[in-house]
Design a protein around this motif. Structure first.
Motif, PDB file in Angstrom:
ATOM      1  N   TYR A 242       0.820  -1.216   0.000  1.00 24.73           N
ATOM      2  CA  TYR A 242       0.000   0.000   0.000  1.00 24.73           C
ATOM      3  C   TYR A 242       0.852   1.264   0.000  1.00 24.73           C
ATOM      4  N   GLN A 243       2.085   1.159   0.506  1.00 24.57           N
ATOM      5  CA  GLN A 243       3.004   2.284   0.381  1.00 24.57           C
ATOM      6  C   GLN A 243       3.382   2.489  -1.079  1.00 24.57           C
ATOM      7  N   ALA A 244       3.601   1.388  -1.791  1.00 22.33           N
ATOM      8  CA  ALA A 244       3.954   1.484  -3.202  1.00 22.33           C
ATOM      9  C   ALA A 244       2.818   2.087  -4.022  1.00 22.33           C
ATOM     10  N   LEU A 245       1.583   1.876  -3.581  1.00 20.56           N
ATOM     11  CA  LEU A 245       0.424   2.413  -4.291  1.00 20.56           C
ATOM     12  C   LEU A 245       0.075   3.831  -3.828  1.00 20.56           C
ATOM     13  N   GLY A 246       0.821   4.346  -2.838  1.00 19.04           N
ATOM     14  CA  GLY A 246       0.601   5.712  -2.396  1.00 19.04           C
ATOM     15  C   GLY A 246      -0.618   5.929  -1.531  1.00 19.04           C
ATOM     16  N   TRP A 247      -1.032   4.895  -0.798  1.00 20.38           N
ATOM     17  CA  TRP A 247      -2.211   5.045   0.065  1.00 20.38           C
ATOM     18  C   TRP A 247      -1.897   5.975   1.230  1.00 20.38           C
ATOM     19  N   THR A 248      -2.900   6.788   1.618  1.00 20.75           N
ATOM     20  CA  THR A 248      -2.750   7.750   2.707  1.00 20.75           C
ATOM     21  C   THR A 248      -3.859   7.558   3.739  1.00 20.75           C
ATOM     22  N   TYR A 249      -3.713   8.254   4.851  1.00 20.63           N
ATOM     23  CA  TYR A 249      -4.741   8.192   5.901  1.00 20.63           C
ATOM     24  C   TYR A 249      -6.069   8.749   5.391  1.00 20.63           C
TER      25      TYR A 249
ATOM     26  N   LEU B 274     -22.551  -7.651   1.924  1.00 21.73           N
ATOM     27  CA  LEU B 274     -22.832  -7.341   0.522  1.00 21.73           C
ATOM     28  C   LEU B 274     -22.796  -5.830   0.283  1.00 21.73           C
ATOM     29  N   GLY B 275     -23.333  -5.063   1.254  1.00 29.25           N
ATOM     30  CA  GLY B 275     -23.298  -3.608   1.134  1.00 29.25           C
ATOM     31  C   GLY B 275     -21.875  -3.083   1.114  1.00 29.25           C
ATOM     32  N   VAL B 276     -21.027  -3.654   1.958  1.00 27.76           N
ATOM     33  CA  VAL B 276     -19.626  -3.240   2.002  1.00 27.76           C
ATOM     34  C   VAL B 276     -18.910  -3.612   0.697  1.00 27.76           C
ATOM     35  N   LEU B 277     -19.218  -4.774   0.148  1.00 21.52           N
ATOM     36  CA  LEU B 277     -18.593  -5.179  -1.105  1.00 21.52           C
ATOM     37  C   LEU B 277     -18.907  -4.192  -2.231  1.00 21.52           C
ATOM     38  N   VAL B 278     -20.147  -3.692  -2.243  1.00 23.32           N
ATOM     39  CA  VAL B 278     -20.518  -2.699  -3.251  1.00 23.32           C
ATOM     40  C   VAL B 278     -19.693  -1.427  -3.072  1.00 23.32           C
ATOM     41  N   THR B 279     -19.554  -0.983  -1.824  1.00 21.58           N
ATOM     42  CA  THR B 279     -18.792   0.251  -1.578  1.00 21.58           C
ATOM     43  C   THR B 279     -17.306   0.046  -1.872  1.00 21.58           C
ATOM     44  N   LEU B 280     -16.787  -1.149  -1.617  1.00 18.78           N
ATOM     45  CA  LEU B 280     -15.381  -1.425  -1.928  1.00 18.78           C
ATOM     46  C   LEU B 280     -15.154  -1.394  -3.441  1.00 18.78           C
ATOM     47  N   TYR B 281     -16.111  -1.925  -4.190  1.00 16.25           N
ATOM     48  CA  TYR B 281     -16.002  -1.896  -5.647  1.00 16.25           C
ATOM     49  C   TYR B 281     -15.993  -0.452  -6.147  1.00 16.25           C
ATOM     50  N   TRP B 282     -16.905   0.359  -5.580  1.00 18.42           N
ATOM     51  CA  TRP B 282     -16.947   1.777  -5.971  1.00 18.42           C
ATOM     52  C   TRP B 282     -15.636   2.469  -5.619  1.00 18.42           C
ATOM     53  N   PHE B 283     -15.110   2.182  -4.422  1.00 13.90           N
ATOM     54  CA  PHE B 283     -13.885   2.836  -3.980  1.00 13.90           C
ATOM     55  C   PHE B 283     -12.704   2.414  -4.848  1.00 13.90           C
ATOM     56  N   ALA B 284     -12.657   1.140  -5.233  1.00 13.98           N
ATOM     57  CA  ALA B 284     -11.567   0.652  -6.077  1.00 13.98           C
ATOM     58  C   ALA B 284     -11.575   1.370  -7.424  1.00 13.98           C
ATOM     59  N   LYS B 285     -12.769   1.570  -7.981  1.00 14.20           N
ATOM     60  CA  LYS B 285     -12.871   2.297  -9.252  1.00 14.20           C
ATOM     61  C   LYS B 285     -12.390   3.739  -9.078  1.00 14.20           C
ATOM     62  N   LYS B 286     -12.794   4.359  -7.977  1.00 16.19           N
ATOM     63  CA  LYS B 286     -12.381   5.738  -7.711  1.00 16.19           C
ATOM     64  C   LYS B 286     -10.870   5.831  -7.529  1.00 16.19           C
ATOM     65  N   ARG B 287     -10.288   4.836  -6.882  1.00 12.80           N
ATOM     66  CA  ARG B 287      -8.847   4.838  -6.583  1.00 12.80           C
ATOM     67  C   ARG B 287      -8.011   4.301  -7.745  1.00 12.80           C
ATOM     68  N   LYS B 288      -8.725   3.830  -8.782  1.00  9.57           N
ATOM     69  CA  LYS B 288      -8.071   3.253  -9.962  1.00  9.57           C
ATOM     70  C   LYS B 288      -7.170   2.065  -9.599  1.00  9.57           C
ATOM     71  N   THR B 289      -7.725   1.186  -8.810  1.00 11.99           N
ATOM     72  CA  THR B 289      -7.027  -0.038  -8.452  1.00 11.99           C
ATOM     73  C   THR B 289      -8.021  -1.186  -8.552  1.00 11.99           C
TER      74      THR B 289
ATOM     75  N   VAL C 289      -7.413  -5.564  -4.084  1.00 15.13           N
ATOM     76  CA  VAL C 289      -6.403  -4.778  -3.380  1.00 15.13           C
ATOM     77  C   VAL C 289      -7.065  -4.035  -2.217  1.00 15.13           C
ATOM     78  N   VAL C 290      -8.255  -3.491  -2.465  1.00 15.87           N
ATOM     79  CA  VAL C 290      -8.982  -2.772  -1.414  1.00 15.87           C
ATOM     80  C   VAL C 290      -9.514  -3.739  -0.373  1.00 15.87           C
ATOM     81  N   SER C 291     -10.115  -4.837  -0.807  1.00 13.84           N
ATOM     82  CA  SER C 291     -10.686  -5.782   0.158  1.00 13.84           C
ATOM     83  C   SER C 291      -9.614  -6.447   1.009  1.00 13.84           C
ATOM     84  N   ASP C 292      -8.429  -6.673   0.426  1.00 14.99           N
ATOM     85  CA  ASP C 292      -7.327  -7.248   1.218  1.00 14.99           C
ATOM     86  C   ASP C 292      -6.876  -6.283   2.311  1.00 14.99           C
ATOM     87  N   LEU C 293      -6.970  -4.991   2.037  1.00 16.35           N
ATOM     88  CA  LEU C 293      -6.635  -3.993   3.056  1.00 16.35           C
ATOM     89  C   LEU C 293      -7.633  -4.034   4.203  1.00 16.35           C
ATOM     90  N   VAL C 294      -8.900  -4.130   3.861  1.00 10.43           N
ATOM     91  CA  VAL C 294      -9.978  -4.013   4.839  1.00 10.43           C
ATOM     92  C   VAL C 294     -10.170  -5.284   5.660  1.00 10.43           C
TER      93      VAL C 294
END
Length: 262
Positions: free
Chosen positions: A46-53, A106-121, A125-130
């Motif tokens: 996640y450091q390599a991908l530039g993730w921030t707080y 299921l609701g969280v999975l939908v939001t993770l998908y949206w967030f991944a699209k927004k983050r362009k990843t 990658v997002v679900s493994d973080l969470v």
């Protein structure tokens, strides 16, 4: 024989204003998400991908919406569809209770998908973080269930059986405590250790799905099934049936799935 203390559902009362224990448990779950999430985004991937707080805060906000909306809709669809079709306005009466973990997931999975699209990843990658941040949050939720005296267990004669006076005088499994430890603390520690080593994208998510599915499936044998549903096919509860696809897909992610990119 143990007797449930029948806690006041309000942790703090000031006149007509009250802060309920269950609300505090949600706040504690969100706080641990941010605290442990800081450690997760410092890992090499996640450091390599530039993730921030800031990413973590945005993810939490989206996740909260997914938990609340998905949990409520999941409860109405999985557990009481007939009632809510006849009383659609009752869907909005969240204060009366009725939330489903599987619907929230299921609701969280939908939001993770949206967030991944927004983050362009990618989604995983997002679900493994969470994933490693979820079980400890669930532990706070089960503690809230115990304080409220809800989701009690099936009758038993074990030495630690507990009477829930708000239900009846029958000794029962304190199933909320079982779930606090198995799908909360135990799964959280195991998943944190597993995620601490380099893993293929999707494997941490798979560990969570498989681990939670197994823990919840076993815990359901001690938990009283919903009175309006009872046990379903093969003597399994609704919660157990919903865990089966989780376990199957989790095993697939851990052993077979190969993400094309990060």
């Amino acid at each position: 024989m143990l007797i449930h203390p029948q806690f006041d559902p309000a942790a703090i009362r000031i006149g007509s204003f009250a802060i309920h224990w269950y609300g505090l448990m949600y706040l504690m779950a969100f706080a641990q998400f941010l605290l442990l999430g800081r450690l997760r985004i410092k890992t090499p991937r996640y450091q390599a991908l530039g993730w921030t707080y800031k990413d973590l805060e945005d993810l939490l906000f989206a996740g909260v919406l997914g938990v609340v909306l998905g949990g409520r809709l999941g409860y109405t669809l999985f557990y009481m569809p007939g009632f809510y079709l006849s009383h659609p306005m009752s869907i909005f009466k969240i204060w009366e209770g009725g939330m489903s973990f599987h619907g929230g997931l299921l609701g969280v999975l939908v939001t993770l998908y949206w967030f991944a699209k927004k983050r362009k990843t990618t989604f995983f990658v997002v679900s493994d973080l969470v994933a490693p941040l979820v079980p400890f949050g669930l532990a706070f939720g089960r503690l809230g269930n115990f304080i409220n005296g809800e989701l009690w267990g099936r009758p038993t004669d074990l030495p630690w059986a507990m009477i829930f006076p708000m239900v009846d005088s029958i000794p029962r499994h304190p199933s909320q405590i079982y779930q606090l430890f198995d799908e909360g603390i135990f799964l959280g520690l195991a998943l944190w250790v597993y995620a601490g080593r380099p893993r293929r994208v999707g494997q941490v998510s798979g560990f969570f799905l498989l681990g939670y599915g197994v823990c919840r499936f076993l815990a359901e044998y001690a938990r009283e099934p919903d009175a309006f549903l009872g046990l379903l096919g093969l003597g399994l509860s609704m919660g157990q049936w919903l865990c089966i696809p989780m376990m199957v897909f989790g095993a697939y992610l851990m052993t077979t799935f190969k993400s094309k990119s990060v």
